[in-house]
Design a protein around this motif. Structure first.
Motif, PDB file in Angstrom:
ATOM      1  N   ASP A 142      31.177   8.765   9.716  1.00 47.91           N
ATOM      2  CA  ASP A 142      30.149   9.525  10.527  1.00 47.91           C
ATOM      3  C   ASP A 142      28.625   8.796  10.131  1.00 47.91           C
ATOM      4  N   LYS A 143      28.588   8.391   8.831  1.00 47.67           N
ATOM      5  CA  LYS A 143      27.392   7.804   8.070  1.00 47.67           C
ATOM      6  C   LYS A 143      27.329   6.535   8.888  1.00 47.67           C
ATOM      7  N   ARG A 144      28.484   5.871   8.933  1.00 52.02           N
ATOM      8  CA  ARG A 144      28.207   4.348   9.395  1.00 52.02           C
ATOM      9  C   ARG A 144      27.720   4.416  10.986  1.00 52.02           C
ATOM     10  N   GLU A 145      28.229   5.415  11.586  1.00 52.24           N
ATOM     11  CA  GLU A 145      27.807   5.573  13.119  1.00 52.24           C
ATOM     12  C   GLU A 145      26.309   6.097  13.282  1.00 52.24           C
ATOM     13  N   ALA A 146      25.972   6.895  12.484  1.00 59.06           N
ATOM     14  CA  ALA A 146      24.365   7.393  12.267  1.00 59.06           C
ATOM     15  C   ALA A 146      23.600   5.962  12.035  1.00 59.06           C
ATOM     16  N   ASP A 147      24.027   5.094  10.940  1.00 60.40           N
ATOM     17  CA  ASP A 147      23.224   4.120  10.643  1.00 60.40           C
ATOM     18  C   ASP A 147      23.120   3.077  11.690  1.00 60.40           C
ATOM     19  N   ARG A 148      24.181   2.791  12.421  1.00 58.84           N
ATOM     20  CA  ARG A 148      24.279   1.940  13.716  1.00 58.84           C
ATOM     21  C   ARG A 148      23.134   2.655  14.983  1.00 58.84           C
ATOM     22  N   ALA A 149      23.392   3.819  15.145  1.00 60.99           N
ATOM     23  CA  ALA A 149      22.557   4.544  15.906  1.00 60.99           C
ATOM     24  C   ALA A 149      21.034   4.279  15.690  1.00 60.99           C
ATOM     25  N   MET A 150      20.742   4.333  14.525  1.00 56.27           N
ATOM     26  CA  MET A 150      19.323   4.445  13.990  1.00 56.27           C
ATOM     27  C   MET A 150      18.853   2.955  14.346  1.00 56.27           C
TER      28      MET A 150
END
Length: 158
Positions: A142-150
């Motif tokens: 989830d953190k990796r996906e959030a970082d990608r989105a940001m």
């Protein structure tokens, strides 16, 4: 020959951080034979099945694989022998009390050279349950996906 400075990591136990919750860490010296040191200097070691235990007031490291040195002869060492760890008596007593509590164990996290001396980083750890492991993986994903989105949002804004 001058003693080398700094740290050189030889082996790490990446699976330990996945399988255990790390409570406390200690740095201990290792009693090694000459061919073991030479093999470690070549960067060869595996901590996968390794564990530490206290026997008779002394700390021991077992099941750590240090392969035989290539240029060794009959003086070569056994690859998975018990190796004595060097810690202060008070630290060993403290570790002993902690490991006697339910569910705690001693796990080697890494072997490295610090200023030319072989050291092992030990952790007092508690085993994770299967759902804890899955939850940790999910959180990381989830953190990796959030970082990608940001990052993509930042990139679009430029």
């Amino acid at each position: 020959m001058p003693r080398e400075k700094g740290e050189k990591v030889v082996a790490t136990n990446r699976k330990a951080r996945h399988d255990y919750t790390i409570e406390d860490t200690y740095e201990a010296g290792i009693v090694l034979s000459g061919t073991e040191v030479k093999s470690l200097r070549e960067g060869k070691a595996s901590l996968v099945d390794g564990y530490a235990f206290i026997d008779g007031g002394e700390l021991w490291l077992d099941a750590v694989h240090i392969p035989e040195w290539g240029s060794g002869s009959w003086t070569n060492h056994a690859t998975r022998r018990k190796r004595k760890l060097l810690l202060h008596k008070e630290q060993i007593v403290k570790i002993s009390h902690r490991t006697k509590e339910g569910g705690y164990t001693l796990v080697p996290l890494s072997i490295y050279f610090k200023d030319g001396r072989a050291k092992v980083e030990l952790a007092i750890a508690k085993g994770k349950r299967e759902y804890d492991k899955r939850q940790a993986l999910r959180e990381r994903q989830d953190k990796r996906e959030a970082d990608r989105a940001m990052a993509s949002r930042r990139h679009l804004g430029e």
